[in-house]
Design a protein around this motif. Structure first.
Motif, PDB file in Angstrom:
ATOM      1  N   LYS A  75       6.081  -5.941  12.979  1.00  0.00           N
ATOM      2  CA  LYS A  75       5.201  -5.237  13.912  1.00  0.00           C
ATOM      3  C   LYS A  75       5.055  -3.771  13.512  1.00  0.00           C
ATOM      4  N   THR A  76       6.150  -3.125  13.179  1.00  0.00           N
ATOM      5  CA  THR A  76       6.091  -1.722  12.771  1.00  0.00           C
ATOM      6  C   THR A  76       5.314  -1.576  11.466  1.00  0.00           C
TER       7      THR A  76
ATOM      8  N   ASP B 156       1.697  -1.849  12.205  1.00  0.00           N
ATOM      9  CA  ASP B 156       1.235  -0.605  12.830  1.00  0.00           C
ATOM     10  C   ASP B 156       1.002   0.476  11.778  1.00  0.00           C
TER      11      ASP B 156
END
Length: 125
Positions: free
Chosen positions: A103-104, A107
């Motif tokens: 997820k990071t 992003d």
């Protein structure tokens, strides 16, 4: 076709622009993307987007996308100085391996792509 090449290590850039823009994708770290750009500059390509653009520090993201001209001209000292300085700056940082969750990383890909979108909008205007 556009008058520029996008040099990137961001897979999201390839996914979004791969069929409509000329992209050189390299599975390398941030610093080595700058080295790939430096190689283009030494061949006479112009630097069209800043190698250290954005508010995310090089040590905080593994992704970078940079635009250079397709046209090859004479070697421009201003581009050489900028890319060499950028490589030295990035060399002072190291990507934090603690940022490895998907997820990071996604992003961070979005942040890089957003910065690139701005550069593309300027170049295409």
């Amino acid at each position: 076709m556009d008058d520029y090449i996008i040099i990137t290590n961001n897979p999201m850039v390839v996914e979004e622009f791969g069929t409509e823009k000329e992209i050189e994708f390299y599975d390398v770290d941030y610093e080595n993307i700058l080295v790939k750009v430096r190689d283009k500059i030494y061949k006479g390509h112009e630097l069209l987007s800043h190698p250290l653009s954005g508010s995310v520090k090089p040590g905080e993201t593994p992704y970078k996308s940079i635009m250079v001209s397709k046209r090859v001209g004479s070697l421009e000292e201003k581009y050489v100085k900028l890319i060499e300085s950028s490589i030295q700056t990035v060399g002072k940082f190291s990507f934090k391996p603690t940022i490895n969750d998907q997820k990071t990383l996604k992003d961070l890909q979005v942040v890089d792509r957003t910065l690139l979108n701005s550069a593309i909008a300027s170049a295409d205007a």
